[in-house]
Design an enzyme around this catalytic site. Sequence first.
Site, mmCIF file in Angstrom:
data_model
loop_
_atom_site.group_PDB
_atom_site.id
_atom_site.type_symbol
_atom_site.label_atom_id
_atom_site.label_comp_id
_atom_site.label_asym_id
_atom_site.label_seq_id
_atom_site.Cartn_x
_atom_site.Cartn_y
_atom_site.Cartn_z
ATOM 1 N N GLU A 55 62.211 -59.587 -6.188
ATOM 2 C CA GLU A 55 61.402 -60.431 -7.086
ATOM 3 C C GLU A 55 61.707 -60.165 -8.564
ATOM 4 O O GLU A 55 61.248 -60.921 -9.415
ATOM 5 C CB GLU A 55 59.904 -60.248 -6.803
ATOM 6 C CG GLU A 55 59.262 -58.974 -7.339
ATOM 7 C CD GLU A 55 59.576 -57.729 -6.526
ATOM 8 O OE1 GLU A 55 60.348 -57.806 -5.540
ATOM 9 O OE2 GLU A 55 59.048 -56.657 -6.891
ATOM 10 N N HIS B 193 63.882 -54.565 -4.773
ATOM 11 C CA HIS B 193 62.877 -55.506 -5.273
ATOM 12 C C HIS B 193 63.511 -56.854 -5.602
ATOM 13 O O HIS B 193 63.888 -57.092 -6.751
ATOM 14 C CB HIS B 193 62.268 -54.957 -6.572
ATOM 15 C CG HIS B 193 61.294 -53.856 -6.369
ATOM 16 N ND1 HIS B 193 59.947 -54.067 -6.276
ATOM 17 C CD2 HIS B 193 61.474 -52.528 -6.237
ATOM 18 C CE1 HIS B 193 59.333 -52.924 -6.098
ATOM 19 N NE2 HIS B 193 60.230 -51.965 -6.069
ATOM 20 N N ILE C 99 64.123 -49.090 -7.123
ATOM 21 C CA ILE C 99 63.224 -48.310 -7.981
ATOM 22 C C ILE C 99 62.554 -47.237 -7.124
ATOM 23 O O ILE C 99 61.649 -47.518 -6.349
ATOM 24 C CB ILE C 99 62.163 -49.226 -8.642
ATOM 25 C CG1 ILE C 99 62.849 -50.376 -9.403
ATOM 26 C CG2 ILE C 99 61.263 -48.411 -9.570
ATOM 27 C CD1 ILE C 99 61.895 -51.464 -9.872
ATOM 28 N N ARG C 100 63.044 -46.004 -7.237
ATOM 29 C CA ARG C 100 62.568 -44.892 -6.393
ATOM 30 C C ARG C 100 62.401 -45.374 -4.950
ATOM 31 O O ARG C 100 61.339 -45.296 -4.342
ATOM 32 C CB ARG C 100 61.259 -44.320 -6.933
ATOM 33 C CG ARG C 100 61.103 -42.854 -6.575
ATOM 34 C CD ARG C 100 60.341 -42.086 -7.619
ATOM 35 N NE ARG C 100 58.938 -42.375 -7.600
ATOM 36 C CZ ARG C 100 58.017 -41.613 -7.019
ATOM 37 N NH1 ARG C 100 58.359 -40.496 -6.411
ATOM 38 N NH2 ARG C 100 56.764 -41.947 -7.069
ATOM 39 N N GLY D 246 55.315 -50.735 -4.987
ATOM 40 C CA GLY D 246 54.191 -50.011 -5.581
ATOM 41 C C GLY D 246 54.257 -48.578 -5.110
ATOM 42 O O GLY D 246 55.311 -47.943 -5.196
ATOM 43 N N GLU D 247 53.190 -48.076 -4.551
ATOM 44 C CA GLU D 247 53.163 -46.693 -4.063
ATOM 45 C C GLU D 247 52.588 -46.727 -2.649
ATOM 46 O O GLU D 247 51.420 -47.031 -2.446
ATOM 47 C CB GLU D 247 52.307 -45.836 -4.999
ATOM 48 C CG GLU D 247 52.936 -44.491 -5.312
ATOM 49 C CD GLU D 247 53.154 -43.674 -4.045
ATOM 50 O OE1 GLU D 247 54.237 -43.081 -3.897
ATOM 51 O OE2 GLU D 247 52.253 -43.648 -3.189
ATOM 52 N N SER D 248 53.442 -46.391 -1.681
ATOM 53 C CA SER D 248 53.057 -46.594 -0.284
ATOM 54 C C SER D 248 51.833 -45.764 0.112
ATOM 55 O O SER D 248 50.995 -46.227 0.891
ATOM 56 C CB SER D 248 54.233 -46.284 0.636
ATOM 57 O OG SER D 248 54.737 -44.996 0.393
ATOM 58 N N CYS E 232 60.410 -52.272 -0.712
ATOM 59 C CA CYS E 232 60.242 -50.906 -1.221
ATOM 60 C C CYS E 232 59.015 -50.238 -0.584
ATOM 61 O O CYS E 232 59.054 -49.925 0.601
ATOM 62 C CB CYS E 232 60.208 -50.917 -2.737
ATOM 63 S SG CYS E 232 60.698 -49.332 -3.417
ATOM 64 N N ARG F 266 61.199 -42.022 2.619
ATOM 65 C CA ARG F 266 60.600 -42.379 1.332
ATOM 66 C C ARG F 266 61.333 -41.661 0.191
ATOM 67 O O ARG F 266 61.774 -40.531 0.350
ATOM 68 C CB ARG F 266 59.137 -41.938 1.397
ATOM 69 C CG ARG F 266 58.302 -42.334 0.259
ATOM 70 C CD ARG F 266 56.837 -42.056 0.597
ATOM 71 N NE ARG F 266 56.068 -42.037 -0.617
ATOM 72 C CZ ARG F 266 55.600 -40.928 -1.168
ATOM 73 N NH1 ARG F 266 55.772 -39.765 -0.607
ATOM 74 N NH2 ARG F 266 54.932 -41.021 -2.296
#
Length: 186
Positions: A164, A162, A121-122, A31-33, A63, A92
């Site tokens: 999953e 990721h 992913i980023r 997601g977004e840390s 991630c 990051r």
Amino acid sequence: MAALTHCGADPVLVRRESELAAVDGLVLPGGESTTISKLLTVFDLLEPLRARLRNGMPAFGSCAGMILLASEVLDTRPDAEHLSGVDMTVRRNAFGRQVDSFETDLDFAGLDDGPMRAVFIRAPWVERAGPGVEVLATVPSGPCAGRIVAVREGNVLATSFHPEVTGDLRVHGMFVDIVRAARSGG
Ligand code: GLN
């Protein structure tokens, strides 16, 4: 949730301290840390989560989750919090911007049935792994060859990618095994 269920676990969503207190292990997803950091603060989960990690609760961060588990984070916001679940420095967005997202095949220590397809992913990478940290996977080739992308310290597992999003759930299986061993006193 589906990946953990597939591996024989009984997952529940954790949003509150009482829910955190009831689980045997925790997945910190992608997601977004910085957003997750804010939400952990707003929902009063930061200190309870740090305390459970100090007490040996198994955790798996992918991630953004890896970033949160770090003891030091580079290239983040100055007000972002982290959990220090693993003695590591994580950079990051280390591989670049969203367009630099990529997939590769990794050799993953402890998983013997061939390489693992990994989706980045980023993603972050681990810039420093402490002496007690086991490196489980590194980027095999290309400009970022050798960069650390999977680690374990004690009961805490973290991947830059990721697992999953592919059908290969061996990392989740490894995590469920860690939770089972911790629950039975192992
Ligand atoms: N770049 C995101 C962050 O800084 C992580 C991206 C992800 O979880 N796929 O938190």
